[in-house]
Design a protein around this motif. Structure first.
Motif, mmCIF file in Angstrom:
data_model
loop_
_atom_site.group_PDB
_atom_site.id
_atom_site.type_symbol
_atom_site.label_atom_id
_atom_site.label_comp_id
_atom_site.label_asym_id
_atom_site.label_seq_id
_atom_site.Cartn_x
_atom_site.Cartn_y
_atom_site.Cartn_z
ATOM 1 N N GLU A 189 0.888 -0.797 -0.322
ATOM 2 C CA GLU A 189 -0.384 0.394 0.016
ATOM 3 C C GLU A 189 1.014 1.663 -0.024
ATOM 4 O O GLU A 189 0.102 1.949 0.082
ATOM 5 C CB GLU A 189 -1.398 0.155 1.456
ATOM 6 C CG GLU A 189 -0.243 0.195 2.442
ATOM 7 C CD GLU A 189 0.128 -1.043 2.870
ATOM 8 O OE1 GLU A 189 0.676 -2.011 2.664
ATOM 9 O OE2 GLU A 189 1.159 -0.536 4.149
ATOM 10 N N LYS A 190 2.557 0.888 0.596
ATOM 11 C CA LYS A 190 3.033 2.548 0.408
ATOM 12 C C LYS A 190 4.122 2.659 -0.781
ATOM 13 O O LYS A 190 4.342 3.530 -1.256
ATOM 14 C CB LYS A 190 4.444 2.002 1.578
ATOM 15 C CG LYS A 190 3.319 1.752 2.903
ATOM 16 C CD LYS A 190 5.024 2.654 3.632
ATOM 17 C CE LYS A 190 3.816 2.778 4.885
ATOM 18 N NZ LYS A 190 4.386 1.610 6.404
ATOM 19 N N GLY A 191 3.540 1.444 -1.888
ATOM 20 C CA GLY A 191 4.357 1.347 -3.200
ATOM 21 C C GLY A 191 3.329 2.727 -3.896
ATOM 22 O O GLY A 191 1.731 2.644 -3.487
ATOM 23 N N ARG A 192 3.400 2.768 -5.419
ATOM 24 C CA ARG A 192 2.131 3.653 -6.691
ATOM 25 C C ARG A 192 2.903 2.453 -7.662
ATOM 26 O O ARG A 192 4.389 2.982 -7.713
ATOM 27 C CB ARG A 192 2.964 4.722 -6.368
ATOM 28 C CG ARG A 192 2.497 5.878 -4.868
ATOM 29 C CD ARG A 192 0.628 6.208 -5.092
ATOM 30 N NE ARG A 192 0.286 6.419 -3.739
ATOM 31 C CZ ARG A 192 0.287 5.857 -2.643
ATOM 32 N NH1 ARG A 192 0.818 4.399 -2.812
ATOM 33 N NH2 ARG A 192 -0.271 6.296 -1.526
ATOM 34 N N ASN A 193 2.153 1.797 -8.428
ATOM 35 C CA ASN A 193 2.992 1.341 -9.573
ATOM 36 C C ASN A 193 2.891 1.606 -10.258
ATOM 37 O O ASN A 193 2.406 2.194 -11.329
ATOM 38 C CB ASN A 193 1.921 -0.436 -9.150
ATOM 39 C CG ASN A 193 2.756 -1.434 -10.462
ATOM 40 O OD1 ASN A 193 2.960 -1.062 -11.056
ATOM 41 N ND2 ASN A 193 2.611 -2.810 -9.461
ATOM 42 N N SER A 200 -2.628 0.321 -17.385
ATOM 43 C CA SER A 200 -3.758 0.786 -18.177
ATOM 44 C C SER A 200 -3.671 1.785 -19.134
ATOM 45 O O SER A 200 -4.850 1.731 -20.063
ATOM 46 C CB SER A 200 -4.147 1.868 -17.143
ATOM 47 O OG SER A 200 -3.675 0.728 -15.862
ATOM 48 N N ALA A 201 -2.449 2.279 -19.247
ATOM 49 C CA ALA A 201 -2.784 3.521 -20.551
ATOM 50 C C ALA A 201 -2.435 2.846 -21.453
ATOM 51 O O ALA A 201 -2.626 2.627 -23.004
ATOM 52 C CB ALA A 201 -0.972 4.289 -20.644
ATOM 53 N N LEU A 202 -1.467 1.991 -21.824
ATOM 54 C CA LEU A 202 -1.144 0.922 -23.447
ATOM 55 C C LEU A 202 -3.207 0.140 -23.846
ATOM 56 O O LEU A 202 -2.877 1.004 -24.753
ATOM 57 C CB LEU A 202 -0.300 -0.198 -22.941
ATOM 58 C CG LEU A 202 0.291 -1.145 -24.003
ATOM 59 C CD1 LEU A 202 1.190 -1.915 -24.226
ATOM 60 C CD2 LEU A 202 -1.301 -2.346 -24.172
ATOM 61 N N LEU A 203 -3.507 -0.311 -22.664
ATOM 62 C CA LEU A 203 -4.854 -0.883 -22.362
ATOM 63 C C LEU A 203 -5.763 0.028 -23.363
ATOM 64 O O LEU A 203 -6.496 0.369 -24.558
ATOM 65 C CB LEU A 203 -5.365 -1.666 -21.690
ATOM 66 C CG LEU A 203 -4.663 -2.930 -21.910
ATOM 67 C CD1 LEU A 203 -5.596 -3.130 -20.589
ATOM 68 C CD2 LEU A 203 -4.780 -4.217 -22.670
ATOM 69 N N ASN A 204 -5.502 1.205 -23.060
ATOM 70 C CA ASN A 204 -6.533 2.403 -23.139
ATOM 71 C C ASN A 204 -6.463 3.086 -24.568
ATOM 72 O O ASN A 204 -7.363 3.792 -25.406
ATOM 73 C CB ASN A 204 -6.746 3.094 -22.454
ATOM 74 C CG ASN A 204 -8.246 2.974 -21.221
ATOM 75 O OD1 ASN A 204 -9.244 3.198 -21.691
ATOM 76 N ND2 ASN A 204 -6.765 2.155 -20.541
ATOM 77 N N LYS A 262 -2.348 11.128 -18.842
ATOM 78 C CA LYS A 262 -2.477 11.707 -18.105
ATOM 79 C C LYS A 262 -3.946 10.851 -16.847
ATOM 80 O O LYS A 262 -3.657 10.730 -15.437
ATOM 81 C CB LYS A 262 -2.932 13.200 -18.179
ATOM 82 C CG LYS A 262 -3.254 14.076 -17.381
ATOM 83 C CD LYS A 262 -3.673 15.268 -17.943
ATOM 84 C CE LYS A 262 -3.905 16.404 -16.603
ATOM 85 N NZ LYS A 262 -4.781 16.988 -16.394
ATOM 86 N N GLY A 263 -4.714 10.055 -17.544
ATOM 87 C CA GLY A 263 -5.493 9.659 -16.843
ATOM 88 C C GLY A 263 -4.905 8.467 -16.068
ATOM 89 O O GLY A 263 -4.831 8.547 -14.660
ATOM 90 N N SER A 264 -4.203 7.931 -17.226
ATOM 91 C CA SER A 264 -3.717 6.692 -15.871
ATOM 92 C C SER A 264 -2.847 6.467 -15.136
ATOM 93 O O SER A 264 -2.749 6.157 -14.213
ATOM 94 C CB SER A 264 -3.249 5.432 -16.775
ATOM 95 O OG SER A 264 -4.076 5.901 -18.145
ATOM 96 N N ALA A 265 -2.137 8.209 -15.454
ATOM 97 C CA ALA A 265 -1.685 8.451 -14.474
ATOM 98 C C ALA A 265 -2.020 8.637 -13.106
ATOM 99 O O ALA A 265 -1.819 8.095 -11.659
ATOM 100 C CB ALA A 265 -0.208 9.458 -14.690
ATOM 101 N N GLU A 266 -3.085 9.837 -13.215
ATOM 102 C CA GLU A 266 -3.511 9.833 -11.943
ATOM 103 C C GLU A 266 -3.868 8.688 -11.461
ATOM 104 O O GLU A 266 -4.522 8.568 -9.928
ATOM 105 C CB GLU A 266 -4.639 10.841 -12.639
ATOM 106 C CG GLU A 266 -3.928 12.574 -12.666
ATOM 107 C CD GLU A 266 -4.889 13.446 -13.636
ATOM 108 O OE1 GLU A 266 -5.842 12.826 -13.615
ATOM 109 O OE2 GLU A 266 -4.662 14.177 -13.478
ATOM 110 N N MET A 267 -4.818 8.131 -11.857
ATOM 111 C CA MET A 267 -5.432 7.199 -11.645
ATOM 112 C C MET A 267 -5.198 6.009 -10.405
ATOM 113 O O MET A 267 -4.974 5.336 -9.454
ATOM 114 C CB MET A 267 -5.794 5.646 -12.816
ATOM 115 C CG MET A 267 -7.175 4.879 -12.083
ATOM 116 S SD MET A 267 -7.853 3.895 -13.689
ATOM 117 C CE MET A 267 -6.532 3.579 -14.455
#
Ligand SMILES: [Zn+2]
Length: 372
Positions: A189-193, A200-204, A262-267
């Protein structure tokens, strides 16, 4: 060249090594000095003995990062003209283009024509690295009335294909996602993957819909990230390309990609950056330029077909042709078919050398139709 207009410039160490290698190979130091930092374009200007219009031809010179085959039946091995350098070879015929440009210069060296001939030897065409863009932005084609950008085309019968090439406008982008590493079991939970954001960006990006009235393409060609199975990956990198028939729709695709990144990064609560690492516009050839090339090919008689092209790719010659068109001139792309046994960019690529005098003659005819 305008150095800042290049997209992909090798690292300083690579440039220095290439410089030293060229010196060792016997290049003239005074000429090399002017090319320091990877500004290696050369434009030869030949003034005719009478005044007249300016005609330009573009010849790309760059090689491809491919290891040339050791096959003893490969003609460059048989005749001892294979690449001297490991991992780099001419597997796109740009060495042939360069030879054709130089031969054309010698054919017209008597200056018995009315006008000016500009021979543009361009680096960094591969991967639309900005070679043509940096030459166009220098203003070197602003006075050109007619420009032809040429390429030998593999695996087809000898002939010419010219005009509205259906070359697609394209943009290449690199996106980097920044996350936070953590123990995948002890404190996930402390990580940001970062890799999750990139995935996510790739698929979208691949879910961007096609356009009903415009051929489009999107592709994520590289996705890298992570260090170990038990570490939340803190960094991911992806390389993306978009293509479309028109420059305008390609720009729309680029905006969609940026929004998805941008959206994938924020998510996933990641930082991100995205930068453009290459681009080319669409090419719309001028009828007049096409007509002159068709007439020249017909008068020579050794091109078995003369037609407009229909095979999607992209070419940064668009920067030169568009610049000429914006300045009131005309231009087109011109591809010459030749029986090349293996595909472009393959390790056993070679050309049918019959194409060398034929393309030289064709360009000479084209030049003389305008400057004669
Ligand atoms: Zn090429």
């Amino acid at each position: 060249m305008v150095p800042e207009a290049r997209y992909t410039v090798p690292a300083d160490e690579q440039l220095d090594a290439a410089y030293a290698r060229a010196l060792a190979d016997g290049a003239r130091p005074d000429v090399l000095e002017r090319m320091k930092g990877g500004v290696t374009a050369v434009v030869g200007i030949l003034k005719g003995s009478m005044p007249g219009p300016t005609v330009a031809f573009r010849f790309d010179m760059d090689a491809v990062p491919v290891q040339e085959t050791d096959d003893p039946k490969h003609l460059p091995n048989m005749n001892n003209f294979r690449s001297h350098y490991p991992g780099v070879m001419h597997s796109c015929a740009h060495d042939a283009h360069t030879a054709i440009g130089l031969t054309l210069a010698s054919k017209m060296a008597d200056r018995n024509f009315a006008g000016v001939l500009k021979l543009i030897f361009q680096p960094a065409e591969e991967g639309v690295g900005g070679g043509a863009r940096s030459i166009a932005e220098k203003g070197l084609v602003d006075d050109v009335s007619m420009i032809y950008c040429c390429h030998l085309t593999a695996g087809v019968e000898p002939g010419i294909i010219v005009g509205n090439m259906n070359y697609l406008a394209t943009t290449k982008m690199e996106a980097v996602f920044h996350g936070k590493a953590a123990h995948a079991a002890g404190s996930p939970e402390k990580g940001r993957n970062a890799l999750l954001g990139a995935a996510s960006a790739l698929l979208n990006i691949h879910a961007i819909p096609p356009y009903s009235k415009n051929e489009t393409r999107v592709n994520v060609g590289i996705l890298q990230g992570g260090t170990a199975s038990n570490v939340v990956p803190d960094k991911a990198r992806m390389v993306i390309e978009t293509r479309a028939v028109t420059t305008k729709v390609n720009e729309e695709l680029v905006e969609r990609v940026k929004a998805i990144v941008k959206g994938s990064a924020e998510m996933h609560q990641l930082g991100h950056e995205i930068k453009i690492i290459g681009s080319a516009g669409s090419i719309i050839g001028d009828e007049k330029a096409v007509e002159i090339a068709f007439d020249a090919a017909k008068s020579l008689g050794y091109h078995t077909y003369i037609k407009e092209y229909d095979a999607p790719g992209s070419e940064d010659a668009s920067f030169l042709i568009q610049r000429v068109q914006e300045c009131g001139g005309k231009g087109t792309y011109l591809a010459v078919g030749s029986r090349i046994p293996n595909p472009h960019h393959s390790a056993n690529f070679d050309i049918d050398e019959v194409a060398l005098p034929r393309l030289t003659d064709l360009l000479w005819q084209v030049a003389m139709k305008i400057l004669g």
